[in-house]
Design an enzyme around this catalytic site. Structure first.
Site, PDB file in Angstrom:
ATOM      1  N   MET A 182       0.822  -1.207   0.000  1.00 17.16           N
ATOM      2  CA  MET A 182       0.000   0.000   0.000  1.00 17.16           C
ATOM      3  C   MET A 182       0.856   1.257   0.000  1.00 17.16           C
ATOM      4  O   MET A 182       0.561   2.232  -0.703  1.00 17.16           O
ATOM      5  CB  MET A 182      -0.940  -0.009   1.203  1.00 17.16           C
ATOM      6  CG  MET A 182      -1.954  -1.127   1.195  1.00 17.16           C
ATOM      7  SD  MET A 182      -3.003  -1.111  -0.279  1.00 17.16           S
ATOM      8  CE  MET A 182      -3.870   0.442  -0.062  1.00 17.16           C
ATOM      9  N   VAL A 203       1.626   1.302   7.748  1.00 16.01           N
ATOM     10  CA  VAL A 203       2.309   0.127   8.292  1.00 16.01           C
ATOM     11  C   VAL A 203       1.266  -0.948   8.576  1.00 16.01           C
ATOM     12  O   VAL A 203       0.062  -0.694   8.493  1.00 16.01           O
ATOM     13  CB  VAL A 203       3.115   0.490   9.569  1.00 16.01           C
ATOM     14  CG1 VAL A 203       4.148   1.562   9.260  1.00 16.01           C
ATOM     15  CG2 VAL A 203       2.201   0.942  10.702  1.00 16.01           C
ATOM     16  N   GLU A 237      -1.474  -3.652  10.114  1.00 16.56           N
ATOM     17  CA  GLU A 237      -2.623  -3.381  10.981  1.00 16.56           C
ATOM     18  C   GLU A 237      -2.390  -3.909  12.398  1.00 16.56           C
ATOM     19  O   GLU A 237      -3.102  -4.797  12.876  1.00 16.56           O
ATOM     20  CB  GLU A 237      -3.881  -4.016  10.378  1.00 16.56           C
ATOM     21  CG  GLU A 237      -4.332  -3.392   9.074  1.00 16.56           C
ATOM     22  CD  GLU A 237      -5.000  -2.043   9.289  1.00 16.56           C
ATOM     23  OE1 GLU A 237      -6.214  -1.995   9.478  1.00 16.56           O
ATOM     24  OE2 GLU A 237      -4.282  -1.029   9.279  1.00 16.56           O
ATOM     25  N   LYS A 291       1.169   0.973  15.064  1.00 23.44           N
ATOM     26  CA  LYS A 291       0.646   2.218  14.509  1.00 23.44           C
ATOM     27  C   LYS A 291       0.739   3.363  15.514  1.00 23.44           C
ATOM     28  O   LYS A 291       1.076   4.498  15.142  1.00 23.44           O
ATOM     29  CB  LYS A 291      -0.797   2.023  14.036  1.00 23.44           C
ATOM     30  CG  LYS A 291      -0.906   1.246  12.727  1.00 23.44           C
ATOM     31  CD  LYS A 291      -2.332   1.212  12.221  1.00 23.44           C
ATOM     32  CE  LYS A 291      -2.469   0.423  10.933  1.00 23.44           C
ATOM     33  NZ  LYS A 291      -1.882   1.124   9.771  1.00 23.44           N
ATOM     34  N   HIS A 311      -8.071   5.919   3.724  1.00 23.05           N
ATOM     35  CA  HIS A 311      -8.025   4.495   3.399  1.00 23.05           C
ATOM     36  C   HIS A 311      -7.982   4.340   1.884  1.00 23.05           C
ATOM     37  O   HIS A 311      -8.978   4.553   1.186  1.00 23.05           O
ATOM     38  CB  HIS A 311      -9.258   3.808   3.998  1.00 23.05           C
ATOM     39  CG  HIS A 311      -9.350   2.357   3.689  1.00 23.05           C
ATOM     40  ND1 HIS A 311     -10.550   1.676   3.693  1.00 23.05           N
ATOM     41  CD2 HIS A 311      -8.406   1.442   3.350  1.00 23.05           C
ATOM     42  CE1 HIS A 311     -10.332   0.414   3.375  1.00 23.05           C
ATOM     43  NE2 HIS A 311      -9.045   0.249   3.159  1.00 23.05           N
ATOM     44  N   ASN A 366      -6.117  -1.280  -2.927  1.00 24.40           N
ATOM     45  CA  ASN A 366      -5.079  -1.957  -3.678  1.00 24.40           C
ATOM     46  C   ASN A 366      -5.641  -2.563  -4.981  1.00 24.40           C
ATOM     47  O   ASN A 366      -6.654  -3.262  -4.919  1.00 24.40           O
ATOM     48  CB  ASN A 366      -4.483  -3.070  -2.802  1.00 24.40           C
ATOM     49  CG  ASN A 366      -3.304  -3.761  -3.446  1.00 24.40           C
ATOM     50  OD1 ASN A 366      -2.539  -3.157  -4.178  1.00 24.40           O
ATOM     51  ND2 ASN A 366      -3.164  -5.041  -3.180  1.00 24.40           N
TER      52      ASN A 366
END
Length: 280
Positions: free
Chosen positions: A12, A89, A91, A96, A137, A140
């Site tokens: 991502m 990074v 989940e 985070k 958000h 992909n």
């Protein structure tokens, strides 16, 4: 020219960096691992070359795009007062929180998390000024999918939402704004379809290929739910399913087949084998 930092050089993060550079931005990517950083730049170069072959970029444009992306090994090396820092990074809440604390110390105008499921309000506890913090958000592959889901936290200022919309437009994306409810909008819709497809495969309704063909041919989805799960990562699917089951109940419970595949290391594209085979 906007100044953008992306923290995390995974799938991502690479995509977000690419579209920001494509828009003309000066992009910094934080990626501690040398091997992963090298792989990231190879992926960027391959994507740019693909754009050249499709007539989307000139050869000089591709070279300029690649040149606008630089890698640093630590968030402490990120320039102060970037237009936006986007955390991308894995989940993992603790990770985070740590990353966002370091990012906030660089005093960006806007700070965003690319989380697909974690609470923005909980992540905001790591940020000195939560009014500039929200979710952005991406989807992909980032260079192909046109949506950015903007997640408004309880303390997010309206100016920050407007800025996120503008950054999304600048990157060539459409945006929608949702509240900070577990799974937001898109993750809930995506996951419920994927879990049902896995249950169908588990009970022998049809093959993985035919279940995905049903989605792509009957409903014009660009990719079927099982292949998409492989691309996302079955471990990620499982983590999100567990989080949404806690928030919304048993309809998000992970099928035993998904649990078993993850325990066996069949994680999809990243491991070479999931519902489909992925040659290296």
């Amino acid at each position: 020219m906007k100044r953008v930092t992306v923290i995390g050089g995974g799938t991502m993060g690479i995509g977000i960096a690419y579209v920001a550079a494509q828009a003309g931005g000066e992009v910094t990517v934080v990626e501690p691992g040398n091997e992963r950083a090298e792989a990231m730049m190879r992926t960027v170069a391959d994507a740019a070359q693909g754009a050249v072959s499709r007539g989307k970029l000139s050869a000089s444009g591709a070279s300029e795009l690649i040149g606008r992306i630089r890698r640093v090994a630590s968030t402490s090396d990120v320039p102060l007062r970037e237009d936006v820092i986007i955390e991308s990074v894995p989940e993992d809440k603790a990770l985070k929180l740590k990353v966002l604390t370091a990012a906030a110390a660089r005093s960006p105008r806007l700070l965003a998390s690319n989380t697909s499921a974690l609470s923005i309000d909980r992540l905001a506890t790591a940020v000195a000024d939560p009014t500039i913090f929200l979710g952005m958000h991406f989807f992909n592959p980032v260079w192909s999918l046109k949506l950015v889901e903007i997640v408004r936290g309880g303390a997010t200022a309206e100016a920050a939402v407007d800025e996120a919309r503008e950054i999304g437009r600048w990157m060539g994306k459409e945006t929608l704004v949702v509240l900070d409810i577990p799974g937001f909008a898109t993750s809930r819709l995506d996951l419920i379809a994927s879990l049902e497809a896995i249950r169908m495969l588990e009970s022998g309704v049809a093959s993985a290929e035919d279940i995905d063909r049903a989605a792509t041919l009957a409903y014009r989805h660009p990719v079927g739910p099982l292949r998409l799960s492989d691309i996302v990562g079955l471990d990620v699917r499982l983590d999100v399913a567990r989080a949404l089951e806690r928030a919304h109940g048993s309809r998000y419970a992970a099928p035993p087949l998904l649990e078993r595949m993850v325990s066996e290391g069949r994680l999809g594209q990243k491991s070479g084998q999931g519902f489909f085979s992925w040659p290296s």
